[in-house]
Design an enzyme around this catalytic site. Structure first.
Site, short mmCIF file in Angstrom:
data_model
loop_
_atom_site.label_atom_id
_atom_site.label_comp_id
_atom_site.label_asym_id
_atom_site.label_seq_id
_atom_site.Cartn_x
_atom_site.Cartn_y
_atom_site.Cartn_z
N HIS A 163 1.75 4.52 -2.86
CA HIS A 163 1.92 5.98 -2.71
C HIS A 163 3.28 6.41 -3.27
O HIS A 163 3.37 7.37 -4.02
CB HIS A 163 1.90 6.37 -1.22
N ASP A 184 -5.35 8.82 4.10
CA ASP A 184 -5.53 8.93 2.65
C ASP A 184 -6.85 9.61 2.26
O ASP A 184 -6.87 10.49 1.39
CB ASP A 184 -5.48 7.53 2.01
N HIS A 206 0.84 -1.20 0.00
CA HIS A 206 0.00 0.00 0.00
C HIS A 206 0.88 1.26 0.00
O HIS A 206 0.71 2.15 -0.83
CB HIS A 206 -0.90 -0.05 1.24
N GLU A 207 1.86 1.28 0.92
CA GLU A 207 2.76 2.45 1.00
C GLU A 207 3.59 2.59 -0.27
O GLU A 207 3.86 3.70 -0.72
CB GLU A 207 3.69 2.32 2.22
ZN LIG Z 1 -2.13 5.21 2.49
#
Ligand SMILES: [Zn+2]
Length: 360
Positions: free
Chosen positions: A63, A163, A59-60
């Site tokens: 980004h 987020d 997930h990170e």
């Molecule tokens: Zn996030």
């Protein structure tokens, strides 16, 4: 990040594990053993948490890789027991970029859930949501599927700087401008954070930690954006101190102490006979020398020769960003190599206070 263990690199980004994460694993094993689980169940439990945090790392990374497309690097990704944290070199300021960077994280969990879906659907994934041991027993992949769904749902909560909150800020910024959008998103973020804390106190302790994290995150980021707005049209020359005390390299510590007493300056600039800045005698350096009774030692033996300078035309937002990165910012201000003034934390703060008062 401090107190963290480097566990590897992904796409050139260093991945760290915060030490408290090991505490979480230890606690998990302890809880399983106390429950009387066999070693297989303990391993499944630990394996599940590791798989969950692998999803958080991905997930990170979502980004980070989106930010990279906009030329923004990532210093590191750190895993904490309450989630992951990608430290970007800076936040994208264009609303469209921030929107895409914020969406890229949850999009990864959507993708993982879609990949897992065919494996979990026949097992009755929709019959029981939850991470009880029954569910883990039912199927590792089923539980992992739901975890990813929950990560998406949780991140959709508009609690800036989570987020969802960043998506909200980006959307608002397209119409209202960044400072106003940040103020609104941070206000809502703080409100939801308080909700997290109260709900978490009775139901889920980790939500208390997330609430505190969100509250202070929203506060700090809002202050920083509002400050930048106040400083936007100014340069170092507007804010610098022009009235300050200096020392010569040959002055003694006794003279330095007297100079410190004579003014309110915390750090003293050392100038050579030609008027060039050659060093900084900070208050801690001076105090250490006095404690060692080095009253007759010349300044040049104690001063720090490593100091950053700024140009008189540098924008104050840049100077402010640099000052935030160090505890006691102290910058000589130069124009054509000549010393024109000093900027330190105190007069930056004073300048901000004055601008804030005038802007009302
Ligand atoms: Zn996030």
């Amino acid at each position: 990040m401090k107190n963290s263990l480097l566990i590897g690199r992904l796409a050139g980004i260093r991945i760290f594990l915060h030490w408290t994460f090991l505490l979480l694993l230890g606690f998990l094993v302890f809880a399983e053993v106390r429950r009387g689980s066999d070693s297989g169940a303990v391993l499944t439990s630990v394996g599940f948490v590791l798989a969950l945090f692998a999803c958080v790392v991905l997930h990170e990374l979502g980004h980070s890789l989106m930010a990279r497309r906009f030329g923004i690097g990532t210093r590191s990704i750190t895993l904490l027991p309450i989630g992951g944290l990608a430290t970007l070199e800076r936040m994208p300021e264009k609303p469209r970029q921030e929107l895409l960077v914020a969406l890229a994280g949850p999009a990864v969990n959507v993708a993982i859930a879609l990949v897992l879906y065919p494996f979990v659907a026949p097992l009755g994934a929709f019959e029981g949501i939850g991470l009880s041991h029954g569910t883990v027993g039912l199927g590792f992949l089923t539980a992992l599927f739901w975890v990813n769904v929950m990560l998406v749902v949780f991140n959709a909560i508009p609690a800036f700087p989570m987020d969802g909150g960043r998506v909200l800020r980006a959307l608002l910024a397209m119409r209202l401008g960044r400072p106003r959008a940040t103020a609104i998103a941070a206000g809502l973020g703080k409100l939801i954070a308080v909700g997290f804390v109260f709900y978490g106190l009775f139901n889920a302790p980790f939500l208390v930690l997330i609430g505190i994290f969100v509250y202070f995150g929203a506060h700090t980021e809002n202050v920083s954006v509002q400050h930048r707005e106040l400083l936007r049209d100014y340069t170092a020359g507007h804010a610098m101190l022009t009235n300050y005390l200096t020392l010569a390299p040959t002055d003694t510590m006794q003279q330095a102490a007297n100079t410190l007493l004579a003014g309110s300056d915390q750090d003293l600039l050392v100038l050579d006979p030609a008027g060039q800045a050659v060093g900084v005698l900070t208050r801690p350096l001076l105090m250490a020398a006095l404690r060692d009774n080095r009253l007759t030692t010349p300044v040049q033996e104690v001063m720090s020769r490593e100091f950053e300078t700024v140009e008189i035309g540098d924008s104050l937002t840049t100077v402010y960003a640099r000052a935030l990165r160090q505890p006691n910012a102290f910058f000589p201000v130069l124009e054509n190599q000549q010393l024109r003034g000093i900027i330190d934390q105190t007069n930056l703060t004073e300048f901000l206070t004055i601008r804030a008062a005038l802007s009302h």
